[in-house]
Write a protein that holds these residues in place. Structure first.
Motif, mmCIF file in Angstrom:
data_model
loop_
_atom_site.group_PDB
_atom_site.id
_atom_site.type_symbol
_atom_site.label_atom_id
_atom_site.label_comp_id
_atom_site.label_asym_id
_atom_site.label_seq_id
_atom_site.Cartn_x
_atom_site.Cartn_y
_atom_site.Cartn_z
ATOM 1 N N ASP A 204 0.844 -1.189 0.000
ATOM 2 C CA ASP A 204 0.000 0.000 0.000
ATOM 3 C C ASP A 204 0.882 1.242 0.000
ATOM 4 O O ASP A 204 1.022 1.929 1.006
ATOM 5 C CB ASP A 204 -0.914 -0.030 1.228
ATOM 6 C CG ASP A 204 -1.933 1.103 1.225
ATOM 7 O OD1 ASP A 204 -2.045 1.798 0.188
ATOM 8 O OD2 ASP A 204 -2.611 1.288 2.251
ATOM 9 N N GLN A 205 1.533 1.484 -1.157
ATOM 10 C CA GLN A 205 2.447 2.620 -1.319
ATOM 11 C C GLN A 205 3.557 2.588 -0.273
ATOM 12 O O GLN A 205 3.975 3.623 0.242
ATOM 13 C CB GLN A 205 1.677 3.948 -1.257
ATOM 14 C CG GLN A 205 0.581 4.063 -2.301
ATOM 15 C CD GLN A 205 -0.081 5.420 -2.327
ATOM 16 O OE1 GLN A 205 0.606 6.436 -2.444
ATOM 17 N NE2 GLN A 205 -1.405 5.460 -2.228
ATOM 18 N N ASN A 212 0.899 1.071 -5.771
ATOM 19 C CA ASN A 212 0.485 -0.029 -4.907
ATOM 20 C C ASN A 212 0.482 -1.321 -5.708
ATOM 21 O O ASN A 212 0.550 -1.297 -6.940
ATOM 22 C CB ASN A 212 -0.890 0.230 -4.277
ATOM 23 C CG ASN A 212 -1.937 0.586 -5.297
ATOM 24 O OD1 ASN A 212 -2.007 -0.003 -6.375
ATOM 25 N ND2 ASN A 212 -2.772 1.564 -4.981
ATOM 26 N N ALA A 236 -1.511 4.312 -8.199
ATOM 27 C CA ALA A 236 -2.646 4.368 -7.284
ATOM 28 C C ALA A 236 -3.789 5.228 -7.810
ATOM 29 O O ALA A 236 -4.964 4.911 -7.577
ATOM 30 C CB ALA A 236 -2.187 4.872 -5.918
ATOM 31 N N LEU A 241 -5.881 0.082 -4.735
ATOM 32 C CA LEU A 241 -5.519 -1.168 -4.078
ATOM 33 C C LEU A 241 -6.741 -2.049 -3.818
ATOM 34 O O LEU A 241 -6.682 -3.263 -4.051
ATOM 35 C CB LEU A 241 -4.758 -0.887 -2.777
ATOM 36 C CG LEU A 241 -4.231 -2.125 -2.038
ATOM 37 C CD1 LEU A 241 -3.319 -2.945 -2.926
ATOM 38 C CD2 LEU A 241 -3.515 -1.704 -0.758
#
Length: 259
Positions: A204-205, A212, A236, A241
């Protein structure tokens, strides 16, 4: 070799004969239940005696066999050669068709990576067929394992419990690549436990702001230990995500076809 007598049809006959044998072999591959001589002759649009000679040549080579009902099937020698060749192919070559499907399906970049110490190494990468913005990752490039989806996926298998994770994490200070990178022992233990439970990993980044990904294991050489991991890495703003996580069953299905 060039036929010294261009009026002699023997060279052409050999070529046609070889072509016919290959067509017969292909039909055998498409009929795992077997096929009779008459049916084969119709399938390749050739006289039965000619097809019989092609099948006889394949039988002599071990590429075809005949069962008790007189039907023809692929022989064990052909299957042995096919599987030996398949297993000997480099993993990045074997994985590429799946990466191409994933990149085309999601319009994002697909990677194949392996674990090398505390880093992951990207063995293969396929960019989406279209899109003005693409990822800067390169084949042969490296990233920290703890901050990437593929890395966390492979670490979850390599470090089977919290004690192993803690010992690994304390060897060297974990680099904080972005504000979201998990760098404490507690965070990493919880994250890898979740990966083991889900059978997949997310980024998640955590390795790069704005990117992501989801990652799933690839079992090319063992049924229990991943040879590497495949990820779909997305910008993203373009692919969220949650949408990647929702598509995980489809991603798993595409990768499992490689077995």
């Amino acid at each position: 070799m060039i036929d010294p007598n261009p009026e002699t049809p023997r060279g052409e006959d050999r070529l046609v004969g070889a072509d016919r044998v290959l067509v017969v072999l292909r039909v055998l591959a498409e009929r795992p239940e077997g096929i009779g001589l008459e049916e084969m002759a119709k399938a390749v649009d050739s006289p039965k005696p000619t097809v019989h000679r092609a099948l006889a040549a394949l039988r002599r080579a071990g590429f075809a066999v005949q069962d008790g009902r007189g039907r023809y099937l692929l022989g064990d020698e052909f299957l042995r050669l096919a599987f030996t060749h398949h297993e000997a192919r480099p993993d990045h070559v074997r994985i590429r068709p799946a990466l191409e499907r994933l990149a085309g399906r999601f319009g994002e970049t697909a990677h194949y990576a392996v674990l090398d110490g505390r880093e992951v190494v990207y063995r293969a990468k396929v960019d989406p067929p279209s899109g003005p913005v693409r990822l800067t990752s390169t084949v042969g490039g490296r990233n920290p394992a703890h901050s990437t989806g593929v890395g966390k996926l492979l670490l979850a298998w390599a470090l089977p419990d919290d004690a192993a994770v803690a010992a690994w994490a304390r060897e060297v200070a974990l680099e904080r690549r972005t504000p979201r990178t998990k760098v404490t022992v507690e965070e990493l233990c919880a994250e890898l436990a979740a990966v083991r439970e889900r059978g997949c990993a997310v980024d998640d980044q955590e390795n790069e702001v704005g990117v992501n990904c989801v990652a799933v294991p690839v079992f090319l050489t063992s049924a229990t230990t991943p040879s590497g991991a495949v990820s779909v890495s997305a910008l993203a703003y373009r692919t969220s995500l949650p949408s990647l996580v929702e598509a995980l069953p489809e991603i798993h299905a595409i990768v499992k076809e490689l077995r």
